[in-house]
Design a protein around this motif. Structure first.
Motif, mmCIF file in Angstrom:
data_model
loop_
_atom_site.group_PDB
_atom_site.id
_atom_site.type_symbol
_atom_site.label_atom_id
_atom_site.label_comp_id
_atom_site.label_asym_id
_atom_site.label_seq_id
_atom_site.Cartn_x
_atom_site.Cartn_y
_atom_site.Cartn_z
ATOM 1 N N GLN A 127 75.779 23.815 65.496
ATOM 2 C CA GLN A 127 76.000 23.027 64.284
ATOM 3 C C GLN A 127 76.854 23.843 63.317
ATOM 4 N N SER A 128 77.699 23.144 62.614
ATOM 5 C CA SER A 128 78.494 23.847 61.611
ATOM 6 C C SER A 128 77.712 24.086 60.336
ATOM 7 N N VAL A 129 76.740 23.205 60.023
ATOM 8 C CA VAL A 129 75.882 23.361 58.843
ATOM 9 C C VAL A 129 74.435 23.074 59.263
ATOM 10 N N TYR A 130 73.551 24.010 58.883
ATOM 11 C CA TYR A 130 72.115 23.833 59.134
ATOM 12 C C TYR A 130 71.424 23.579 57.795
ATOM 13 N N LYS A 131 70.559 22.559 57.738
ATOM 14 C CA LYS A 131 69.839 22.231 56.517
ATOM 15 C C LYS A 131 68.336 22.224 56.820
ATOM 16 N N VAL A 132 67.564 22.747 55.826
ATOM 17 C CA VAL A 132 66.109 22.806 55.998
ATOM 18 C C VAL A 132 65.456 22.813 54.620
ATOM 19 N N THR A 133 64.249 22.241 54.524
ATOM 20 C CA THR A 133 63.440 22.256 53.292
ATOM 21 C C THR A 133 62.130 22.983 53.592
ATOM 22 N N VAL A 134 61.795 23.943 52.740
ATOM 23 C CA VAL A 134 60.572 24.741 52.929
ATOM 24 C C VAL A 134 59.726 24.663 51.670
ATOM 25 N N ARG A 135 58.412 24.838 51.850
ATOM 26 C CA ARG A 135 57.484 24.878 50.716
ATOM 27 C C ARG A 135 57.530 26.259 50.073
ATOM 28 N N GLU A 136 57.344 26.275 48.788
ATOM 29 C CA GLU A 136 57.413 27.565 48.098
ATOM 30 C C GLU A 136 56.225 28.464 48.426
ATOM 31 N N ASP A 137 55.156 27.881 48.968
ATOM 32 C CA ASP A 137 53.991 28.704 49.341
ATOM 33 C C ASP A 137 54.036 29.146 50.792
ATOM 34 N N MET A 138 55.189 29.015 51.454
ATOM 35 C CA MET A 138 55.300 29.454 52.842
ATOM 36 C C MET A 138 55.018 30.955 52.919
ATOM 37 N N ALA A 139 54.223 31.327 53.900
ATOM 38 C CA ALA A 139 53.791 32.725 54.010
ATOM 39 C C ALA A 139 54.940 33.618 54.418
ATOM 40 N N VAL A 140 54.869 34.867 53.975
ATOM 41 C CA VAL A 140 55.861 35.864 54.359
ATOM 42 C C VAL A 140 55.794 36.073 55.867
ATOM 43 N N GLY A 141 56.973 36.105 56.508
ATOM 44 C CA GLY A 141 57.049 36.238 57.950
ATOM 45 C C GLY A 141 57.154 34.926 58.678
ATOM 46 N N SER A 142 57.064 33.822 57.914
ATOM 47 C CA SER A 142 57.161 32.511 58.557
ATOM 48 C C SER A 142 58.599 32.229 58.970
ATOM 49 N N ARG A 143 58.741 31.476 60.055
ATOM 50 C CA ARG A 143 60.062 31.107 60.578
ATOM 51 C C ARG A 143 60.586 29.893 59.812
ATOM 52 N N VAL A 144 61.841 30.043 59.293
ATOM 53 C CA VAL A 144 62.471 28.946 58.548
ATOM 54 C C VAL A 144 63.226 28.032 59.503
ATOM 55 N N LEU A 145 64.107 28.603 60.286
ATOM 56 C CA LEU A 145 64.865 27.854 61.298
ATOM 57 C C LEU A 145 65.504 28.833 62.250
ATOM 58 N N SER B 253 82.201 33.610 65.372
ATOM 59 C CA SER B 253 82.338 32.336 64.681
ATOM 60 C C SER B 253 81.277 32.289 63.593
ATOM 61 N N HIS B 254 81.361 31.287 62.678
ATOM 62 C CA HIS B 254 80.484 31.252 61.515
ATOM 63 C C HIS B 254 79.898 29.878 61.346
ATOM 64 N N SER B 255 78.729 29.837 60.599
ATOM 65 C CA SER B 255 78.061 28.584 60.286
ATOM 66 C C SER B 255 77.373 28.741 58.938
ATOM 67 N N LYS B 256 76.991 27.597 58.295
ATOM 68 C CA LYS B 256 76.369 27.615 56.970
ATOM 69 C C LYS B 256 74.929 27.108 57.094
ATOM 70 N N VAL B 257 74.035 27.764 56.336
ATOM 71 C CA VAL B 257 72.619 27.396 56.323
ATOM 72 C C VAL B 257 72.227 27.072 54.893
ATOM 73 N N LEU B 258 71.682 25.869 54.650
ATOM 74 C CA LEU B 258 71.247 25.432 53.326
ATOM 75 C C LEU B 258 69.729 25.295 53.335
ATOM 76 N N ILE B 259 69.052 26.056 52.437
ATOM 77 C CA ILE B 259 67.580 26.071 52.369
ATOM 78 C C ILE B 259 67.173 25.533 51.010
ATOM 79 N N LYS B 260 66.325 24.467 51.016
ATOM 80 C CA LYS B 260 65.813 23.867 49.786
ATOM 81 C C LYS B 260 64.328 24.185 49.670
ATOM 82 N N VAL B 261 63.920 24.624 48.467
ATOM 83 C CA VAL B 261 62.525 25.002 48.220
ATOM 84 C C VAL B 261 61.801 23.826 47.588
#
Length: 775
Positions: free
Chosen positions: A206-224, A291-299
């Motif tokens: 993918q050229s752009v990856y998008k994901v939404t995470v909770r602000e209380d996600m534990a340290v060490g958790s996998r985002v994507l 090559s390069h890609s963009k990752v967008l993370i929403k809290v």
């Protein structure tokens, strides 16, 4: 070989027959490890107890020997033996993995060697690994080499150049065999991957990856996870991931795994501080292409702030008599969230004797709701729980440590409802009797117990002169020696008082039992002690020479001032003129004839009876009896007269009178015997005589009486006392015949000059009438 199989004939080898082997208890010594063999005592054979595995016991050793010892007892001897375990081909060659992968570049020159994993075979000799074989191929050949340790090592040799475009993979089968019977083998599959050169750059899925995470996600958790592929093969297709030109604070918050492309959280997210993250990711292969890609993370905002409890004031120590409703702690609660997430509710456990009261805003008070009892619960850990109104709700807690102070509200309690102790008499002054214990449920000075005696008297004397109690320990001591014959039991009260103000106390009953000891020797009541020399005779008994064995002669009566076993008396004949003529009842003290008196027996027999009690140690006393063997009264008087006339013995005239009196009584006794025979022939006469008897004798059996002219006399129980006075000296003679009552002797009559009282007419053996009573 299975369990119970025969190994060897031990009895034959040791030269022992089977009975001897069994009698001597032969067995195989247990060394604390697995015991493979046992000795069968029925046939003397050494047999297998546990199945033997040579590979487990000896591994790769060329020779496998198991040592054992046989112990034979009576006499004891130890024999040593050994069993050699022979190998069988029970293991096949095996490879560590059933499939292995070998990567070879298409540019590898022919003749290159590639070592392969060797197989393992735990057997030895021809049963172990002997050879390798490989499936046919035009590109490879197999070479087997022998190492310095004798182990064969397989190697794969490249025969011709590889072309990935022509054939990208080659599959070979490697087989290892042994020379056992039957032959066994094992194999593995080798996959050879032909690697290509690098001519393609990685490409992201993918050229752009998008994901939404909770602000209380534990340290060490996998985002994507980002993924890039490379159409090349081998090292040229290996892709490494990394962040590309991102802010430093973003690099602290997230972590990118260079191998897998997974993005993880390195530190806690905070919606209030950062709501959106934009990251750039790079994929690079071994050849340098990328090559390069963009990752967008929403809290996403969540209720992630827990309430905070702040203790304002607390009384860590509370008296147990604190009044209800007393405030013991004040605290407030804060929550940085807003709305429902910031609304806090507080609570404490309902089982505690406290309750919460809200004062104003977010301030709360902890007050007493029930009476406190330090003896039940001395400390409280009051947990205050604060929960907000979020969904889900967040909560926090704080612990208030409260200590309950003691108040003197408990009296001492004795360990026992009543105490009793046994104290041997003649105890040493100051002896410890017992220790009373009282416990006070209070604490500190309120629980300090002191002991004292209550007032009382023993035999008119103050109790404190007999016993005392140690104030601190409660130890009760005897202040004087007790005498069981005077005091057998002492009852008293001990008071326990605590150190509170005001003091509380309690009493307990103590019963002190004096235990008898054998400190009194038996006292002989009959016969009386021997009088002074020359004063006459004491304890003189008559035994007819015609008496049968078992006839009662006399009875020794004694008492003991002690009690229980110490007062149990036994009688023994310690000394006698004729040891076998008389015997004494062990418990009755009755002196009876043991045999018929013989003519050679001395007329005058002296007996010494020892009276012992059953104490430890036993105490004793002695009684001396004089028994005169006489067939007639004349012989008795003659014997007594001769004894009285012996040199050095005065009062000869008195003896003569005594002889006359005894002769008269004896004649009367013989007359009674004759009458008794006549009465048995005339039974009808006996009934008339009994009917004429007085009421005082009506309950006595008729066989005890004989009557002549209305005179009745006892035949089986009689006692005559003769008192004759001459020269102001008294002599007493006691005659007993037939049987004697088992009672203490009657009191002696008043000292009156001896005289004869007429009582009736009797006919003596010469036909003369004699009638008198000797008193």
């Amino acid at each position: 070989m299975p369990k119970g199989s025969f190994v060897g004939d031990v009895a034959k080898d040791l030269g022992l027959d089977l009975p001897a082997l069994r009698d001597r208890g032969a067995f195989v010594v247990d060394k604390g490890r697995t015991q493979y063999f046992f000795l069968d005592l029925q046939n003397g054979h050494l047999s297998i107890k546990e199945r033997v595995d040579r590979e487990e016991i000896c591994a790769a050793a060329a020779t496998c020997v198991i040592n054992f010892e046989i112990l034979v007892k009576n006499p004891m001897k130890l024999y040593k033996g050994e069993v050699q375990v022979q190998d069988i081909n029970d293991n096949s060659p095996s490879f560590p993995e059933r499939k292995s992968v070998l990567e070879i570049s298409e540019y590898t020159p022919p003749g290159t060697r590639f070592p392969l994993e060797k197989a393992q075979d735990p057997d030895i000799g021809v049963n172990s690994l002997q050879n390798y074989e490989c499936s046919e191929t035009h590109y490879f050949t197999l070479d087997v080499k022998n190492g310095d340790d004798g182990v064969k090592y397989p190697e794969l040799i490249l025969q011709r150049s590889l072309d990935r475009e022509e054939q990208a993979a080659h599959n070979l089968t490697l087989t290892a065999t042994d020379n056992g019977s039957p032959m066994k083998s094992g194999s593995t599959t080798i996959q050879i991957i032909v690697l290509d050169g690098n001519d393609n750059a990685p490409e992201f899925t993918q050229s752009v990856y998008k994901v939404t995470v909770r602000e209380d996600m534990a340290v060490g958790s996998r985002v994507l996870q980002v993924t890039a592929t490379d159409r090349d093969e081998g090292p040229n297709a290996e892709v490494k991931y990394s962040f590309f030109k991102i802010p430093e604070e973003f690099d602290k918050t997230f972590k990118l795994d260079p191998e897998s492309g997974e993005i993880e959280i390195k530190e806690k997210l905070n919606f209030e501080e950062q709501t959106f993250y934009e990251l750039h990711v790079q994929a690079r292969d071994a050849g340098g292409l990328s090559s390069h890609s963009k990752v967008l993370i929403k809290v996403a905002d969540v209720n992630n702030h827990i309430p905070e409890i702040v203790i304002t004031s607390v009384f860590s120590s509370v008296p147990e008599d604190t009044a209800l409703g007393t405030v013991i702690a004040i605290f407030n609660v804060q929550d940085r969230d807003s709305g429902a997430n910031g609304e806090v509710r507080c609570s404490i456990a309902e089982r505690l004797p406290f309750r919460l009261e809200k004062t104003f805003d977010n301030y709360y008070s902890v007050v007493t709701a029930e009476e406190l009892d330090r003896e039940k619960v001395s400390e409280y850990n009051v947990t205050v729980r604060a929960a907000d109104g979020g969904s889900p709700s967040l909560w926090s807690s704080a612990v208030l440590a409260l200590r309950v102070l003691d108040v003197n509200d408990n009296a001492p309690v004795f360990a026992e409802a009543r105490y009793s102790a046994r104290l041997p008499e003649n105890n040493a002054a100051g002896a410890l009797v017992l220790t009373v214990r009282a416990a006070d449920a209070d604490w500190g000075q309120n629980a300090r117990v002191r002991y004292r005696l209550s007032e009382g008297r023993v035999r008119g004397a103050p109790l404190s002169s007999y016993v005392s109690v140690q104030a601190e320990t409660g130890a009760l001591y005897a202040l004087r020696s007790f005498d069981y014959e005077e005091v057998r039991e002492v009852g008293l009260w001990v008071r326990a008082e605590d150190g509170g103000a005001p003091a509380l106390s309690s009493n307990v009953s103590v019963r002190l039992v004096i235990v008898d000891e054998n400190d009194n020797a038996p006292q002989v009541l009959y016969p009386p002690p021997a009088p002074a020399p020359g004063a006459g005779w004491a304890g003189v008994e008559l035994a007819p020479r015609s008496a049968e064995p078992g006839a009662l002669v006399a009875k020794v009566v004694a008492v003991d001032a002690d009690a229980g076993q110490n007062a149990w008396l036994s009688y023994e004949l310690a000394k006698a003129t004729e040891p076998g003529l008389f015997r004494v009842g062990l418990h009755s003290g009755e002196v009876r004839t043991a045999r018929f008196p013989l003519a050679r027996d001395a007329a005058r027999q002296s007996l010494v009876v020892v009276v012992k009690d059953h104490g430890r140690p036993a105490l004793s006393a002695t009684a001396t009896l004089t028994v005169v063997l006489a067939e007639s009264v004349a012989e008795l008087l003659s014997e007594l007269g001769s004894a009285a006339a012996a040199p050095g013995e005065p009062a000869g005239s008195l003896t003569r009178w005594l002889v006359v009196a005894v002769a008269a009584v004896s004649c009367l006794f013989l007359a009674f015997l004759l009458l008794l025979l006549a009465l048995r022939l005339r039974r009808w006469r006996r009934s008339q005589l009994l009917a004429a008897g007085s009421g005082a004798l009506r309950g006595v059996p008729a066989s005890h009486f004989v009557g002549i002219d209305g005179v009745r006399a006892f035949l089986h129980s009689y006692s005559h006392e003769v008192s004759l006075t001459a020269d102001s000296r008294k002599s007493q003679l006691r005659l007993s015949g037939g049987s004697c009552c088992d009672t203490l002797p009657a009191r002696a009559p008043a000292e009156v000059p001896g005289h004869l009282i007429p009582t009736g007419d009797h006919v003596d053996e010469n036909g003369r009438q004699v009638s008198f009573q000797v008193r």
